[in-house]
Design a protein around this motif. Structure first.
Motif, short mmCIF file in Angstrom:
data_model
loop_
_atom_site.label_atom_id
_atom_site.label_comp_id
_atom_site.label_asym_id
_atom_site.label_seq_id
_atom_site.Cartn_x
_atom_site.Cartn_y
_atom_site.Cartn_z
N ILE A 29 -21.23 53.28 31.03
CA ILE A 29 -20.51 54.21 31.90
C ILE A 29 -21.00 55.64 31.71
O ILE A 29 -20.28 56.59 32.01
N GLN A 30 -22.23 55.77 31.20
CA GLN A 30 -22.81 57.12 31.11
C GLN A 30 -23.12 57.62 32.52
O GLN A 30 -23.23 56.83 33.46
N ILE A 31 -23.30 58.92 32.64
CA ILE A 31 -23.66 59.49 33.94
C ILE A 31 -24.99 58.91 34.42
O ILE A 31 -25.81 58.47 33.61
N GLY A 60 -15.58 63.57 26.42
CA GLY A 60 -16.08 62.22 26.73
C GLY A 60 -17.55 62.10 26.36
O GLY A 60 -18.43 62.34 27.19
N THR A 61 -17.83 61.75 25.10
CA THR A 61 -19.22 61.76 24.59
C THR A 61 -19.96 60.46 24.90
O THR A 61 -21.15 60.49 25.20
N LEU A 62 -19.27 59.33 24.77
CA LEU A 62 -19.87 57.99 24.81
C LEU A 62 -21.03 57.96 23.80
O LEU A 62 -20.83 58.24 22.63
N GLY A 63 -22.25 57.63 24.22
CA GLY A 63 -23.37 57.53 23.28
C GLY A 63 -24.26 58.76 23.24
O GLY A 63 -25.34 58.72 22.65
N GLY A 64 -23.84 59.83 23.89
CA GLY A 64 -24.59 61.08 23.80
C GLY A 64 -25.56 61.34 24.94
O GLY A 64 -26.30 62.33 24.92
N TYR A 65 -25.56 60.48 25.96
CA TYR A 65 -26.52 60.64 27.07
C TYR A 65 -26.34 62.00 27.76
O TYR A 65 -27.27 62.81 27.83
N SER A 66 -25.12 62.25 28.24
CA SER A 66 -24.90 63.52 28.96
C SER A 66 -24.98 64.70 28.00
O SER A 66 -25.37 65.80 28.41
N THR A 90 -18.63 68.27 21.42
CA THR A 90 -18.35 67.13 22.28
C THR A 90 -17.27 66.25 21.65
O THR A 90 -17.24 66.05 20.44
N PHE A 91 -16.36 65.77 22.50
CA PHE A 91 -15.13 65.10 22.04
C PHE A 91 -15.13 63.63 22.47
O PHE A 91 -15.35 63.32 23.64
N GLU A 92 -14.86 62.76 21.50
CA GLU A 92 -14.90 61.32 21.76
C GLU A 92 -13.76 60.62 21.03
O GLU A 92 -13.58 60.81 19.84
N TYR A 93 -13.04 59.79 21.76
CA TYR A 93 -11.89 59.08 21.21
C TYR A 93 -12.30 57.98 20.23
O TYR A 93 -11.71 57.78 19.19
N GLU A 94 -13.36 57.23 20.58
CA GLU A 94 -13.76 56.04 19.82
C GLU A 94 -14.77 56.40 18.74
O GLU A 94 -15.87 56.87 19.03
N SER A 143 -16.65 54.47 17.03
CA SER A 143 -17.91 53.72 17.14
C SER A 143 -18.84 54.37 18.19
O SER A 143 -20.05 54.39 18.00
N HIS A 144 -18.27 54.91 19.26
CA HIS A 144 -19.08 55.62 20.25
C HIS A 144 -19.68 56.88 19.62
O HIS A 144 -20.86 57.20 19.81
N ALA A 145 -18.84 57.59 18.88
CA ALA A 145 -19.29 58.84 18.26
C ALA A 145 -20.46 58.59 17.31
O ALA A 145 -21.39 59.40 17.22
N VAL A 169 -14.07 63.55 16.72
CA VAL A 169 -13.54 62.22 16.99
C VAL A 169 -12.02 62.26 17.06
O VAL A 169 -11.36 62.79 16.16
N GLY A 170 -11.48 61.69 18.16
CA GLY A 170 -10.03 61.63 18.33
C GLY A 170 -9.68 61.98 19.76
O GLY A 170 -10.57 62.25 20.57
N PRO A 171 -8.39 61.97 20.10
CA PRO A 171 -7.98 62.33 21.47
C PRO A 171 -8.31 63.80 21.75
O PRO A 171 -7.89 64.69 20.99
N ALA A 172 -9.06 64.04 22.82
CA ALA A 172 -9.54 65.39 23.09
C ALA A 172 -8.40 66.40 23.21
O ALA A 172 -8.53 67.53 22.73
N ALA A 173 -7.31 65.99 23.84
CA ALA A 173 -6.21 66.94 24.05
C ALA A 173 -5.70 67.48 22.71
O ALA A 173 -5.27 68.64 22.63
N GLY A 208 -5.04 68.42 32.48
CA GLY A 208 -4.89 69.14 31.20
C GLY A 208 -6.21 69.72 30.73
O GLY A 208 -6.26 70.86 30.24
N TYR A 209 -7.28 68.96 30.89
CA TYR A 209 -8.60 69.47 30.49
C TYR A 209 -9.01 70.67 31.34
O TYR A 209 -9.63 71.61 30.86
N LEU A 210 -8.64 70.62 32.63
CA LEU A 210 -8.98 71.74 33.51
C LEU A 210 -8.18 72.99 33.12
O LEU A 210 -8.73 74.11 33.12
#
Ligand code: SAM
Length: 220
Positions: free
Chosen positions: A42-44, A68-74, A90-94, A96-98, A118-122, A148-150
């Motif tokens: 689900i990367q860009i 939303g980091t995922l694997g660092g593509y964006s 960059t903020f990532e919930y999971e 393992s993704h981080a 790592v954790g919920p961005a909010a 909220g992010y906006l």
């Protein structure tokens, strides 16, 4: 003439990807390692990565934030548009993704310039406010969190800084019939995001008609 919003001809996307070399070996390696780790793909899109690089350069981004980091593509794409002393938070919930993302930044020679939280961005975003104001905020995580992010971006961007929101068309769910009950809250959140971006007065804004819809606002 009523020009269509976007152009769905895949031959055009192929042409631009080829001529502008949208995806190189380093980015393909990130996708391969994400797949090997069993992560969702689900990367860009490659062309959207090029948009991020170019927009980061256009705005002279030295301090950027990604939700939303995922694997660092964006993240790699953003850092490629930034100067050598540019830093990305960059903020990532999971977790393992981080972990995959940290390796992506390391392989790209960008480890010292990417801070992965790592954790919920909010909950985590307030911890970097002291380092602001920021030049660029890229939103690409849970869609319900977009309003909220906006709000956070409006508070923490410098004047002239930009906010970007991917999946602004919400996979086609933004318009159409009444939403199924389980999607109603997400769809309402995306409408709130668009109305805030378009009418709050905090931004001059538009939506770039990429496949997913890339919302773009310049902080006034
Ligand atoms: C669409 S992916 C990000 C793709 C990435 N920007 C790229 O293009 O390479 C969304 C990511 O956001 C993460 N995420 C979801 N909810 C989150 C939250 N509340 N806080 C931080 N990250 C979250 C997911 O785990 C997922 O890795």
């Amino acid at each position: 003439m009523n020009k269509p919003f976007g152009n769905a001809d895949p031959a055009l996307a192929d042409y631009v990807s080829r001529v502008y070399a949208a995806e190189d070996d380093a980015l393909r390696d990130i996708v391969a390692r994400q797949q090997a780790a069993g992560m969702p793909e689900i990367q860009i899109a490659a062309l959207d990565g090029l948009h991020l690089t170019t927009l980061a350069r256009a705005v002279g981004a030295r301090r950027a934030v990604e939700i939303g980091t995922l694997g660092g593509y964006s993240g790699v794409c953003l850092l490629r548009g930034m100067p050598d002393d540019g830093v990305l938070d960059t903020f990532e919930y999971e977790a393992s993704h981080a972990e995959v993302a940290r390796e992506s930044f390391r392989r790209a020679g960008l480890a010292s310039r990417a801070r992965v939280h790592v954790g919920p961005a909010a909950e985590k975003l307030p911890s970097i406010e002291k380092d602001g104001p920021f030049d660029l905020v890229f939103i690409d995580a849970d869609k319900q969190g977009y309003p909220g992010y906006l709000r956070w971006a409006a508070k923490n961007l410098r004047k002239g800084g930009i906010v970007l929101g991917d999946n602004a068309f919400l996979f086609g769910e933004l318009v159409g019939g009444p939403p199924p009950p389980e999607r109603a809250a997400v769809i309402a959140a995306m409408h709130e995001f668009h109305h805030m971006l378009a009418t709050s007065g905090a931004f001059v804004a538009t939506v770039l008609p990429t496949g997913e819809g890339l919302a773009l606002g310049v902080r006034t």
